[in-house]
Design an enzyme around this catalytic site. Structure first.
Site, mmCIF file in Angstrom:
data_model
loop_
_atom_site.group_PDB
_atom_site.id
_atom_site.type_symbol
_atom_site.label_atom_id
_atom_site.label_comp_id
_atom_site.label_asym_id
_atom_site.label_seq_id
_atom_site.Cartn_x
_atom_site.Cartn_y
_atom_site.Cartn_z
ATOM 1 N N ASN A 135 -14.653 -2.515 2.610
ATOM 2 C CA ASN A 135 -13.214 -2.531 3.013
ATOM 3 C C ASN A 135 -12.854 -3.788 3.849
ATOM 4 O O ASN A 135 -12.041 -3.758 4.524
ATOM 5 C CB ASN A 135 -12.819 -1.423 4.110
ATOM 6 C CG ASN A 135 -12.561 -0.081 3.210
ATOM 7 O OD1 ASN A 135 -11.902 -0.124 2.103
ATOM 8 N ND2 ASN A 135 -13.023 1.053 3.475
ATOM 9 N N ASP A 186 -13.037 4.079 8.286
ATOM 10 C CA ASP A 186 -13.964 3.644 6.808
ATOM 11 C C ASP A 186 -14.377 2.532 7.002
ATOM 12 O O ASP A 186 -14.277 1.491 6.535
ATOM 13 C CB ASP A 186 -12.914 3.642 5.674
ATOM 14 C CG ASP A 186 -13.671 4.231 4.408
ATOM 15 O OD1 ASP A 186 -14.673 4.085 4.439
ATOM 16 O OD2 ASP A 186 -12.589 4.246 3.573
ATOM 17 N N GLU A 236 -7.032 4.451 7.238
ATOM 18 C CA GLU A 236 -6.673 5.646 6.950
ATOM 19 C C GLU A 236 -7.615 7.018 7.642
ATOM 20 O O GLU A 236 -7.078 7.868 8.129
ATOM 21 C CB GLU A 236 -6.916 6.206 5.421
ATOM 22 C CG GLU A 236 -6.637 7.321 4.713
ATOM 23 C CD GLU A 236 -6.456 7.030 3.323
ATOM 24 O OE1 GLU A 236 -5.657 6.214 2.784
ATOM 25 O OE2 GLU A 236 -7.335 7.459 2.644
ATOM 26 N N ARG A 241 0.753 -1.195 -0.053
ATOM 27 C CA ARG A 241 0.112 -0.136 0.006
ATOM 28 C C ARG A 241 0.828 1.035 -0.199
ATOM 29 O O ARG A 241 1.762 1.331 0.910
ATOM 30 C CB ARG A 241 -0.873 -0.163 1.370
ATOM 31 C CG ARG A 241 -1.788 1.048 1.276
ATOM 32 C CD ARG A 241 -2.994 0.811 2.488
ATOM 33 N NE ARG A 241 -3.775 1.935 2.662
ATOM 34 C CZ ARG A 241 -5.002 1.943 2.286
ATOM 35 N NH1 ARG A 241 -5.305 1.619 1.282
ATOM 36 N NH2 ARG A 241 -5.670 3.169 2.607
ATOM 37 N N VAL A 280 -4.416 -11.333 1.449
ATOM 38 C CA VAL A 280 -5.397 -12.285 2.048
ATOM 39 C C VAL A 280 -6.384 -12.737 0.846
ATOM 40 O O VAL A 280 -6.678 -11.894 0.124
ATOM 41 C CB VAL A 280 -6.163 -11.643 3.069
ATOM 42 C CG1 VAL A 280 -7.269 -12.488 3.761
ATOM 43 C CG2 VAL A 280 -5.209 -11.099 4.065
HETATM 44 N N1 LIG Z 1 -4.048 -7.412 2.398
HETATM 45 C C1 LIG Z 1 -4.662 -7.570 1.353
HETATM 46 N N2 LIG Z 1 -4.836 -8.859 0.789
HETATM 47 C C2 LIG Z 1 -5.738 -8.751 -0.603
HETATM 48 N N3 LIG Z 1 -6.218 -7.874 -1.138
HETATM 49 C C3 LIG Z 1 -6.002 -6.563 -0.640
HETATM 50 C C4 LIG Z 1 -5.444 -6.458 0.611
HETATM 51 N N4 LIG Z 1 -5.115 -5.041 0.687
HETATM 52 C C5 LIG Z 1 -5.886 -4.401 -0.116
HETATM 53 N N5 LIG Z 1 -6.464 -5.316 -1.169
HETATM 54 C C6 LIG Z 1 -7.286 -5.310 -2.299
HETATM 55 O O1 LIG Z 1 -7.301 -3.687 -2.641
HETATM 56 C C7 LIG Z 1 -8.171 -3.023 -2.629
HETATM 57 C C8 LIG Z 1 -8.139 -1.729 -1.912
HETATM 58 O O2 LIG Z 1 -7.849 -1.522 -0.843
HETATM 59 P P1 LIG Z 1 -8.085 -0.746 0.330
HETATM 60 O O3 LIG Z 1 -9.496 -0.445 0.567
HETATM 61 O O4 LIG Z 1 -7.309 -0.783 1.835
HETATM 62 O O5 LIG Z 1 -7.420 0.674 -0.384
HETATM 63 P P2 LIG Z 1 -8.004 2.223 -0.709
HETATM 64 O O6 LIG Z 1 -7.097 2.911 -1.338
HETATM 65 O O7 LIG Z 1 -8.126 2.688 0.608
HETATM 66 O O8 LIG Z 1 -9.245 1.894 -1.471
HETATM 67 P P3 LIG Z 1 -10.719 2.961 -1.282
HETATM 68 O O9 LIG Z 1 -10.270 4.219 -1.487
HETATM 69 O O10 LIG Z 1 -11.683 2.239 -2.419
HETATM 70 O O11 LIG Z 1 -11.326 2.564 -0.072
HETATM 71 C C9 LIG Z 1 -9.201 -3.960 -1.695
HETATM 72 O O12 LIG Z 1 -10.456 -3.967 -1.921
HETATM 73 C C10 LIG Z 1 -8.718 -5.324 -2.077
HETATM 74 O O13 LIG Z 1 -9.218 -5.899 -3.046
HETATM 75 MG MG LIG Z 2 -10.719 0.918 0.821
#
Ligand SMILES: Nc1ncnc2c1ncn2[C@@H]1O[C@H](COP(=O)(O)OP(=O)(O)OP(=O)(O)O)[C@@H](O)[C@H]1O
Ligand SMILES: [Mg+2]
Length: 372
Positions: free
Chosen positions: A243, A238, A258, A75, A132
């Protein structure tokens, strides 16, 4: 936060200019990995998925070291030049909060590898977690439009709701990691501090442009209806099913920390309720049935009470506040899309808020009578 690209192109929320180049990333990660592993390491696959995720970048990586395959997710904070949705990102703090929740509760979380706050490595701070397996309710198209969630049986959805609410209760049982959270100013309550930070975010997001009368009325409504707060806890922030990675309708990993904050538990309970209503209202606007009986306000409140022992209070306030938070985020996302030339400035700035009708009805006190 959810994407709003159900009604816009995917590009609106994730302009191409905010993405990184996979080959460049792969090279940089391949250089960095051995320094933390302490042994030779290789990257066998790197992908930047285009589905969920518009604030930070989520990168899927398969790595190998010491003869073992490691399915990872990296990330990364957004590049400053991508005009990010939020004024600042603290990935190291998210990493610390996930580690704290993992060590003090039974909440299902991704395993944590490393946090790298040095922006020199990948152009922005990042952290690495285990990948995961499972299913995430999609934002694009929203899960209410037709997805594994709508295709599931009512009993399976009930399990999903129940287990998700249990997860909320478990998060709230963690001792708040005060060193990782924004604390109220002297004399300020946690909820007042939360509202103040939202107002600061809105002031930043609307600087140099026409604001939204609806959002300003929303802030006035919040001031006028301020509740007596329940004790502050660690809130996930969130807190929505989009999520969570589910296996068998049970959370296998809680993502996206976040917006984690110190505040009343009702912040999370109401966000869970409101975000489903947001996607449900979108489905109904599109003439689809959606899932009107899923995550109903009274059912969520009752399930939360049953599992946590705390009765959520003042949900009229907290669901309206959730709709206001989401309105400010949406205002910012649309402003950003306009900035990137991917959306037109509407004549009425309130039209930048996809759920304006919902927020208007909440402010008028008429929203819940039609959905209860
Ligand atoms: N540890 C993980 N294992 C598998 N997939 C993951 C993992 N972390 C994130 N993802 C994938 O990435 C996507 C986005 O993750 P996350 O919600 O943490 O990011 P984000 O940038 O905050 O997204 P949003 O702004 O849409 O909420 C998840 O929906 C999932 O499909
Ligand atoms: Mg997200």
């Amino acid at each position: 936060m959810p994407n709003n690209d159900s009604l816009n192109a995917n590009e609106v929320a994730r302009p191409t200019s905010s993405r990184r180049d996979p080959d460049w990333l792969r090279g940089r990660l391949a250089d960095w990995l051995p320094t933390v592993v302490g042994a030779p390491a290789t990257i066998t696959r790197l992908e930047i998925p285009s589905a969920n995720g518009m604030s930070s970048e989520t990168i899927v990586v398969d790595a190998e070291w010491e003869g073992v395959a490691h399915p990872l997710v990296v990330r990364v904070a957004p590049m400053p030049e991508s005009d990010p949705v939020f004024p600042s990102y603290d990935l190291d703090r998210q990493f610390a909060i996930i580690g704290h929740v993992a060590s003090s509760t039974y909440v299902a979380l991704p395993s944590l590898y490393w946090s790298e706050p040095d922006p020199a490595r990948l152009g922005a701070p990042f952290f690495v977690m285990g990948r995961v397996d499972g299913l995430v309710p999609p934002d694009v198209m929203p899960y209410t439009f037709g997805s594994w969630v709508t295709e599931a049986g009512a009993e399976q959805r009930a399990t999903l709701a129940e287990k998700t609410i249990e997860t909320l209760a478990m998060i709230h049982s963690a001792p708040p990691p005060m060193e990782s959270l924004d604390l109220p100013a002297p004399g300020e309550t946690p909820l007042r501090a939360h509202v103040r930070r939202l107002r600061e975010f809105y002031t930043w997001a609307s600087a140099g442009r026409a604001g939204s009368g609806l959002i300003e009325r929303g802030f006035a409504w919040v001031d006028a209806h301020f509740p007596v707060e329940s004790d502050a806890v660690l809130t996930w922030g969130d807190a929505r099913i989009g999520n969570v990675i589910y296996q068998d309708f049970t959370p296998a990993a809680v993502l996206d920390w976040e917006m984690a904050a110190y505040g009343p538990r009702e912040l999370d309970v109401a966000w869970l309720i409101f975000l489903h209503r947001f996607f449900q209202d979108l489905a109904e606007m599109a003439g689809l049935p959606g899932l009107p009986d899923f995550l109903r306000r009274d059912d969520v409140a009752e399930a939360y009470r049953r599992t946590s022992g705390h009765e959520p209070r003042d949900l009229d306030f907290y669901t309206t506040y959730a709709a206001l938070i989401h309105a400010v985020v949406m205002f910012r996302i649309q402003s950003r899309a306009i900035h990137f030339g991917q959306a037109e400035e509407p004549a009425d700035t309130d039209d930048m808020i996809l759920h304006r009708a919902t927020l208007e009805a909440m402010l008028a006190g008429t929203y819940w009578e039609k959905v209860r």
